[in-house]
Enzyme design. Sequence first.
Site, PDB file in Angstrom:
ATOM      1  CG  HIS A  21      -1.919  -1.025   1.362  1.00 56.10           C
ATOM      2  ND1 HIS A  21      -2.106  -1.762   2.511  1.00 56.10           N
ATOM      3  CD2 HIS A  21      -2.840  -1.493   0.480  1.00 56.10           C
ATOM      4  CE1 HIS A  21      -3.097  -2.623   2.331  1.00 56.10           C
ATOM      5  NE2 HIS A  21      -3.560  -2.485   1.105  1.00 56.10           N
ATOM      6  CE  LYS A  45     -14.236  -6.862   4.040  1.00 54.33           C
ATOM      7  NZ  LYS A  45     -13.007  -6.325   3.436  1.00 54.33           N
ATOM      8  NE  ARG A  94      -2.340  -7.772  -4.224  1.00 52.79           N
ATOM      9  CZ  ARG A  94      -3.115  -8.137  -3.228  1.00 52.79           C
ATOM     10  NH1 ARG A  94      -2.629  -8.177  -2.006  1.00 52.79           N
ATOM     11  NH2 ARG A  94      -4.367  -8.488  -3.421  1.00 52.79           N
ATOM     12  CB  SER A 132      -4.394  -6.507   4.628  1.00 52.55           C
ATOM     13  OG  SER A 132      -3.966  -5.254   4.168  1.00 52.55           O
TER      14      SER A 132
HETATM   15  O1  PNS Z   1      -8.785  -3.015   0.196  1.00 56.43           O
HETATM   16  P1  PNS Z   1     -10.081  -3.569  -0.291  1.00 56.43           P
HETATM   17  O2  PNS Z   1     -10.829  -4.216   0.840  1.00 56.43           O
HETATM   18  O3  PNS Z   1      -9.926  -4.465  -1.490  1.00 56.43           O
HETATM   19  O4  PNS Z   1     -10.962  -2.291  -0.770  1.00 56.43           O
HETATM   20  C1  PNS Z   1     -12.242  -2.467  -1.293  1.00 56.43           C
HETATM   21  C2  PNS Z   1     -12.984  -1.122  -1.398  1.00 56.43           C
HETATM   22  C3  PNS Z   1     -12.980  -0.410  -0.058  1.00 56.43           C
HETATM   23  C4  PNS Z   1     -12.273  -0.245  -2.409  1.00 56.43           C
HETATM   24  C5  PNS Z   1     -14.424  -1.412  -1.893  1.00 56.43           C
HETATM   25  O5  PNS Z   1     -14.974  -2.415  -1.093  1.00 56.43           O
HETATM   26  C6  PNS Z   1     -15.326  -0.192  -1.844  1.00 56.43           C
HETATM   27  O6  PNS Z   1     -15.155   0.730  -2.593  1.00 56.43           O
HETATM   28  N1  PNS Z   1     -16.309  -0.212  -0.903  1.00 56.43           N
HETATM   29  C7  PNS Z   1     -17.228   0.884  -0.711  1.00 56.43           C
HETATM   30  C8  PNS Z   1     -18.652   0.494  -1.111  1.00 56.43           C
HETATM   31  C9  PNS Z   1     -18.848   0.635  -2.599  1.00 56.43           C
HETATM   32  O7  PNS Z   1     -18.720   1.713  -3.157  1.00 56.43           O
HETATM   33  N2  PNS Z   1     -19.156  -0.496  -3.241  1.00 56.43           N
HETATM   34  C10 PNS Z   1     -19.300  -0.558  -4.679  1.00 56.43           C
HETATM   35  C11 PNS Z   1     -17.927  -0.625  -5.320  1.00 56.43           C
HETATM   36  S1  PNS Z   1     -18.005  -1.090  -6.970  1.00 56.43           S
END
Ligand code: PNS
Length: 169
Positions: A21, A45, A94, A132
Amino acid sequence: MSRASRLAVYPGSFDPLTNGHVDIILRGARLFDRIIVAVLVNADKAPLFPAEERLDLIREVFKGQSNVEAEMFGGLLVDYVRQRGASVIVRGLRAVSDFEYEMQMALMNRHLLADAETVFMMPAEQYTYVSSRLIREVVALGGTVTGLVPPEVEGRLAARHAAGKTRRR
Ligand code: PNS
């Protein structure tokens, strides 16, 4: 928005922040005028670190970097991006295995907010296997993650492990 004030948002769970990150944030900080690391608050979560602590850690790691900010967000990412007036969503890629999920998210976000562009960046090779989830697992089982997370994060993980709290709540 002009190039002179291009603001990017780098969203994620950051539970915890890894050197992968950090690598992406530094690349974003070179490419854009400002980058906001946006920590998802997700009540569904059960995170290892509460959102406030994840945010504090990011702020601590980037305290010397004036164009890197960190905030929490909840709800739809595009609503947060719109509210902050950002034009770019940064995500790290990645490996090919990341691609399908990332493409779906990028296209859904574009459907919801056509003005925002998702920009993918690859971390340095030495971090391509770092996630993570694996960091949490290794620490919970007593392994070392030196060099894979910032020292500040390693310290908090060690303290949690010593207190028997490295399992997700
Ligand atoms: O690090 P992560 O857990 O892969 O991040 C995922 C994240 C936070 C980018 C994604 O879950 C997100 O944007 N969540 C917010 C809710 C949302 O907008 N959902 C629709 C996304 S297409």
